[in-house]
Scaffold this motif. Structure first.
Motif, mmCIF file in Angstrom:
data_model
loop_
_atom_site.group_PDB
_atom_site.id
_atom_site.type_symbol
_atom_site.label_atom_id
_atom_site.label_comp_id
_atom_site.label_asym_id
_atom_site.label_seq_id
_atom_site.Cartn_x
_atom_site.Cartn_y
_atom_site.Cartn_z
ATOM 1 N N ALA A 24 0.835 -1.198 0.000
ATOM 2 C CA ALA A 24 0.000 0.000 0.000
ATOM 3 C C ALA A 24 0.872 1.250 0.000
ATOM 4 O O ALA A 24 1.692 1.453 0.901
ATOM 5 N N VAL A 25 0.679 2.082 -1.016
ATOM 6 C CA VAL A 25 1.397 3.348 -1.135
ATOM 7 C C VAL A 25 0.406 4.481 -0.956
ATOM 8 O O VAL A 25 -0.648 4.490 -1.604
ATOM 9 N N ASP A 26 0.733 5.435 -0.100
ATOM 10 C CA ASP A 26 -0.140 6.592 0.073
ATOM 11 C C ASP A 26 0.664 7.747 0.664
ATOM 12 O O ASP A 26 1.580 7.522 1.464
ATOM 13 N N ALA A 27 0.306 8.965 0.270
ATOM 14 C CA ALA A 27 0.977 10.148 0.797
ATOM 15 C C ALA A 27 0.635 10.394 2.263
ATOM 16 O O ALA A 27 1.358 11.103 2.954
ATOM 17 N N SER A 28 -0.462 9.820 2.733
ATOM 18 C CA SER A 28 -0.898 10.032 4.113
ATOM 19 C C SER A 28 -0.477 8.873 5.003
ATOM 20 O O SER A 28 -1.018 7.764 4.902
ATOM 21 N N ALA A 29 0.475 9.135 5.888
ATOM 22 C CA ALA A 29 0.895 8.112 6.840
ATOM 23 C C ALA A 29 -0.255 7.736 7.770
ATOM 24 O O ALA A 29 -0.375 6.585 8.202
ATOM 25 N N GLY A 30 -1.123 8.703 8.071
ATOM 26 C CA GLY A 30 -2.274 8.431 8.925
ATOM 27 C C GLY A 30 -3.232 7.431 8.300
ATOM 28 O O GLY A 30 -3.757 6.543 8.979
ATOM 29 N N MET A 31 -3.476 7.574 7.000
ATOM 30 C CA MET A 31 -4.348 6.624 6.297
ATOM 31 C C MET A 31 -3.743 5.224 6.329
ATOM 32 O O MET A 31 -4.433 4.232 6.570
ATOM 33 N N LEU A 32 -2.440 5.141 6.071
ATOM 34 C CA LEU A 32 -1.780 3.837 6.082
ATOM 35 C C LEU A 32 -1.829 3.213 7.479
ATOM 36 O O LEU A 32 -1.938 1.985 7.612
ATOM 37 N N ALA A 33 -1.754 4.055 8.513
ATOM 38 C CA ALA A 33 -1.836 3.550 9.886
ATOM 39 C C ALA A 33 -3.212 2.959 10.169
ATOM 40 O O ALA A 33 -3.341 2.022 10.969
ATOM 41 N N GLU A 34 -4.256 3.485 9.511
ATOM 42 C CA GLU A 34 -5.602 2.906 9.659
ATOM 43 C C GLU A 34 -5.743 1.640 8.830
ATOM 44 O O GLU A 34 -6.430 0.695 9.222
ATOM 45 N N LEU A 35 -5.108 1.628 7.649
ATOM 46 C CA LEU A 35 -5.204 0.461 6.774
ATOM 47 C C LEU A 35 -4.588 -0.774 7.407
ATOM 48 O O LEU A 35 -5.135 -1.881 7.297
ATOM 49 N N THR A 36 -3.450 -0.621 8.068
ATOM 50 C CA THR A 36 -2.696 -1.777 8.564
ATOM 51 C C THR A 36 -3.515 -2.682 9.485
ATOM 52 O O THR A 36 -3.598 -3.893 9.234
ATOM 53 N N PRO A 37 -4.164 -2.168 10.537
ATOM 54 C CA PRO A 37 -4.945 -3.083 11.388
ATOM 55 C C PRO A 37 -6.166 -3.656 10.663
ATOM 56 O O PRO A 37 -6.574 -4.788 10.937
ATOM 57 N N ARG A 38 -6.736 -2.913 9.715
ATOM 58 C CA ARG A 38 -7.854 -3.459 8.948
ATOM 59 C C ARG A 38 -7.400 -4.672 8.140
ATOM 60 O O ARG A 38 -8.087 -5.692 8.077
ATOM 61 N N ALA A 39 -6.242 -4.533 7.497
ATOM 62 C CA ALA A 39 -5.702 -5.650 6.714
ATOM 63 C C ALA A 39 -5.381 -6.835 7.616
ATOM 64 O O ALA A 39 -5.688 -7.986 7.275
ATOM 65 N N GLU A 40 -4.795 -6.557 8.766
ATOM 66 C CA GLU A 40 -4.426 -7.643 9.681
ATOM 67 C C GLU A 40 -5.649 -8.393 10.175
ATOM 68 O O GLU A 40 -5.628 -9.623 10.294
ATOM 69 N N ARG A 41 -6.752 -7.675 10.449
ATOM 70 C CA ARG A 41 -7.982 -8.336 10.892
ATOM 71 C C ARG A 41 -8.534 -9.264 9.816
ATOM 72 O O ARG A 41 -9.204 -10.248 10.117
ATOM 73 N N LEU A 42 -8.250 -8.944 8.554
ATOM 74 C CA LEU A 42 -8.720 -9.767 7.439
ATOM 75 C C LEU A 42 -7.708 -10.840 7.047
ATOM 76 O O LEU A 42 -7.930 -11.598 6.103
#
Length: 199
Positions: A24-42
């Motif tokens: 996952a590439v994104d200019a927003s580190a905050g967005m990536l920080a939200e993505l990570t636990p969502r991906a891990e839960r899945l």
């Protein structure tokens, strides 16, 4: 899968059952920080690359498929963006975008309140032309957006006030103008899915 402009994973995580690793590439580190636990839960292994594309291309691994959903609208060098995306996809590149810029619906209101014309381009068709000029055999499909832009005229007017730099007390005036200009209800946007094979 490589997801450029991944945000919190709206385009990639619904495919969790078919994903190996998500890059996952994104200019927003905050967005990536939200993505990570969502991906891990899945149960999806995720590697994040904070930064803008294609600036981060050299630091980004190659994947079977590269996607970019609703991020190409304001890319300053579209050819470079697409070329790096293609170079990072072993099999396919997939893009999703609206037919016209997401803010183009405001054009009549810009003219009404500020006397300013707004550009009508770029469009999805321009992106298809650029990708074709880069030598790709581009395919595409279009469909109506799954949801309307706004649920009510008041919601539209409040959003338009912010985007037109008008004070909140002018919401009623904006709503009236939108009706007078034939802008309500707004037609459903058309979304384009654009893709080409890389192998």
């Amino acid at each position: 899968m490589l997801d450029v402009g991944a945000g919190t994973g709206a385009a990639s995580l619904p495919l969790a059952g078919r994903l190996g690793e998500l890059i996952a590439v994104d200019a927003s580190a905050g967005m990536l920080a939200e993505l990570t636990p969502r991906a891990e839960r899945l149960g999806v292994p995720v590697r994040t690359v904070p930064g803008r594309w294609p600036d981060m291309a050299a630091r980004t691994p190659v994947a079977d498929v590269a996607v970019a959903a609703h991020v190409v609208y304001n890319v300053p060098d579209l050819a470079a963006f697409l070329s790096e995306l293609t170079g990072h996809a072993r099999r396919r590149v997939v893009l999703e975008l609206t037919e016209h810029h997401p803010m183009s619906w405001l054009t009549p209101l810009w003219r009404h309140f500020h006397g300013l014309p707004r550009p009508a381009r770029p469009t999805a068709h321009d992106l298809i032309a650029v990708a074709g000029a880069l030598g790709h055999e581009v395919r595409h499909e279009s469909h109506a957006a799954p949801l309307p832009r706004y649920a009510s005229l008041d919601e539209l007017a409040e959003s338009a006030c912010r985007r037109l730099c008008l004070t909140p007390d002018r919401v009623g005036e904006v709503a009236g103008a939108a009706v007078a200009l034939g802008m309500w209800p707004l037609p459903r946007e058309r979304w384009f899915t654009v893709w080409w094979e890389t192998a």
